[in-house]
Write a protein that holds these residues in place. Structure first.
Motif, PDB file in Angstrom:
ATOM      1  N   SER A 240       0.824  -1.217   0.000  1.00  0.00           N
ATOM      2  CA  SER A 240       0.000   0.000   0.000  1.00  0.00           C
ATOM      3  C   SER A 240       0.855   1.263   0.000  1.00  0.00           C
ATOM      4  O   SER A 240       0.455   2.281  -0.573  1.00  0.00           O
ATOM      5  CB  SER A 240      -0.927  -0.006   1.217  1.00  0.00           C
ATOM      6  OG  SER A 240      -0.183  -0.083   2.431  1.00  0.00           O
ATOM      7  N   ALA A 241       2.035   1.212   0.627  1.00  0.00           N
ATOM      8  CA  ALA A 241       2.900   2.393   0.674  1.00  0.00           C
ATOM      9  C   ALA A 241       3.316   2.822  -0.728  1.00  0.00           C
ATOM     10  O   ALA A 241       3.382   4.021  -1.036  1.00  0.00           O
ATOM     11  CB  ALA A 241       4.141   2.099   1.520  1.00  0.00           C
ATOM     12  N   LYS A 244       0.138   4.289  -2.602  1.00  0.00           N
ATOM     13  CA  LYS A 244      -0.194   5.621  -2.091  1.00  0.00           C
ATOM     14  C   LYS A 244       0.796   6.669  -2.600  1.00  0.00           C
ATOM     15  O   LYS A 244       0.406   7.784  -2.960  1.00  0.00           O
ATOM     16  CB  LYS A 244      -0.212   5.611  -0.563  1.00  0.00           C
ATOM     17  CG  LYS A 244      -1.398   4.853   0.026  1.00  0.00           C
ATOM     18  CD  LYS A 244      -1.338   4.842   1.558  1.00  0.00           C
ATOM     19  CE  LYS A 244      -2.528   4.076   2.138  1.00  0.00           C
ATOM     20  NZ  LYS A 244      -2.456   4.022   3.635  1.00  0.00           N
ATOM     21  N   ALA A 247      -0.007   7.340  -6.244  1.00  0.00           N
ATOM     22  CA  ALA A 247      -1.237   8.122  -6.359  1.00  0.00           C
ATOM     23  C   ALA A 247      -0.998   9.586  -5.990  1.00  0.00           C
ATOM     24  O   ALA A 247      -1.567  10.499  -6.616  1.00  0.00           O
ATOM     25  CB  ALA A 247      -2.319   7.526  -5.457  1.00  0.00           C
ATOM     26  N   LYS A 248      -0.133   9.805  -5.011  1.00  0.00           N
ATOM     27  CA  LYS A 248       0.189  11.171  -4.599  1.00  0.00           C
ATOM     28  C   LYS A 248       0.865  11.923  -5.736  1.00  0.00           C
ATOM     29  O   LYS A 248       0.555  13.088  -5.995  1.00  0.00           O
ATOM     30  CB  LYS A 248       1.104  11.131  -3.371  1.00  0.00           C
ATOM     31  CG  LYS A 248       1.448  12.501  -2.814  1.00  0.00           C
ATOM     32  CD  LYS A 248       2.311  12.372  -1.568  1.00  0.00           C
ATOM     33  CE  LYS A 248       2.657  13.741  -0.999  1.00  0.00           C
ATOM     34  NZ  LYS A 248       3.517  13.617   0.208  1.00  0.00           N
ATOM     35  N   LYS A 251      -1.681  12.695  -8.503  1.00  0.00           N
ATOM     36  CA  LYS A 251      -2.596  13.757  -8.121  1.00  0.00           C
ATOM     37  C   LYS A 251      -1.954  15.125  -8.309  1.00  0.00           C
ATOM     38  O   LYS A 251      -2.589  16.056  -8.826  1.00  0.00           O
ATOM     39  CB  LYS A 251      -3.017  13.577  -6.662  1.00  0.00           C
ATOM     40  CG  LYS A 251      -4.025  14.609  -6.180  1.00  0.00           C
ATOM     41  CD  LYS A 251      -4.438  14.344  -4.741  1.00  0.00           C
ATOM     42  CE  LYS A 251      -5.446  15.385  -4.272  1.00  0.00           C
ATOM     43  NZ  LYS A 251      -5.860  15.130  -2.854  1.00  0.00           N
TER      44      LYS A 251
END
Length: 298
Positions: A240-241, A244, A247-248, A251
């Motif tokens: 997940s790290a 994430k 995704a950061k 974005k």
């Protein structure tokens, strides 16, 4: 009796991929393995990108793929090609055969045995080169615990792995390339999804910046036109790290893309009318936007 040699390489990164190995002229039998005393992680840190590396560490456990350097294809020359591919921050090190064991899924081993000194009855995974011959089933005797096996036919077997000359910690501005990760995970999945999950879990230093370059691979041996189904599968296997962090970055890229399009439009107008002052100013703005869009360039 004259001695002959067999050479094996342990892959823990992009070389787990059959396609990636093939680009260095290496197609043949391969075996998923467990390594004792070897740590694998994101430890090869450059200014703009971070790649996988390994080091010897007592008590460590990692996963990889063992493959043979074909005897009839000039092993020494092929090893030199791999040395060049891996680069100056790695060194090729011989490891003890006793530190390697065949990986087994919860349903049992995919292959009957490792290839050291015994005949392998076929290979259930990877690609087998028609030119690679099985070893004769002769008894083996460990020699000095340094990764050499002496057989009745005077055959020496060497197992090599590329380790970092200096293990490095992750740095904020040095991104892991998603295109590189895709090659690694796809290679691990060639053997078993369970094997891939264990590889991911044992890999150190996942936390850090990720460059989302799946659509336009920066990694020179990256996968082109990655199928959506495979991309979803890869993402489901990653920690997940990592997801994430990617995704950061995605974005924060969106606003800069809109701004970049606006600057490009103004730059086109300035060039059309020959406004040199505006061109210079807009070029500086454009460069700053590109740098902000790519954290690996900071």
């Amino acid at each position: 009796m004259a001695r002959t040699q067999r050479h094996f390489l342990v892959a823990y990164g992009s070389l787990m991929s059959t396609e990636s190995r093939g680009r260095t002229g290496m197609l043949g039998s391969s075996w998923p393995i467990v390594l004792d005393g070897i740590r694998v992680g994101w430890s090869n840190v450059y200014h703009s990108a971070t790649f996988l590396g390994a080091e010897e560490k007592k008590g460590a456990k990692s996963f990889g793929v063992l493959f043979e350097v074909p005897k009839d294809k000039n092993p020494e020359q092929l090893l030199k090609q791999f040395d060049k591919r891996e680069g100056p921050k790695y060194k090729r090190k011989r490891i003890n055969i006793g530190s390697i064991s065949l990986w087994e899924s919860s349903n049992g081993a995919l292959d009957p045995s490792l290839p050291f000194g015994s005949k392998v009855e076929g290979n259930a995974v990877g690609i087998r080169d028609a030119d690679v011959k099985d070893a004769d089933p002769t008894p083996i005797e460990a020699k000095d615990g340094v990764g050499v096996v002496k057989m009745e036919q005077e055959v020496e077997e060497f197992v090599w792995i590329y380790v970092m000359k200096n293990w490095q910690s992750r740095q904020p501005g040095s991104a892991v390339l998603q295109s590189y990760v895709d090659v690694v995970i796809t290679g691990a999945c060639e053997y078993h999804d369970e094997f891939c999950k264990e590889w991911v879990a044992s890999c150190d230093q996942w936390g850090g910046t990720v460059k989302s370059d799946r659509d336009s691979p920066v990694y020179p041996r990256g996968l082109r036109a990655l199928p959506e189904q495979l991309a979803v599968k890869i993402d489901g296997l990653l920690p997940s790290a990592h997801i994430k962090a990617r995704a950061k970055q995605e974005k924060r890229r969106k606003p800069s893309k809109r701004r970049l399009a606006e600057v490009d439009r103004k730059l086109s107008d300035a060039r059309r009318i020959g406004n040199q002052h505006a061109i210079q100013r807009l070029m500086k703005t454009r460069k700053a936007l590109l740098k902000a869009d790519d954290p690996s360039q900071k």
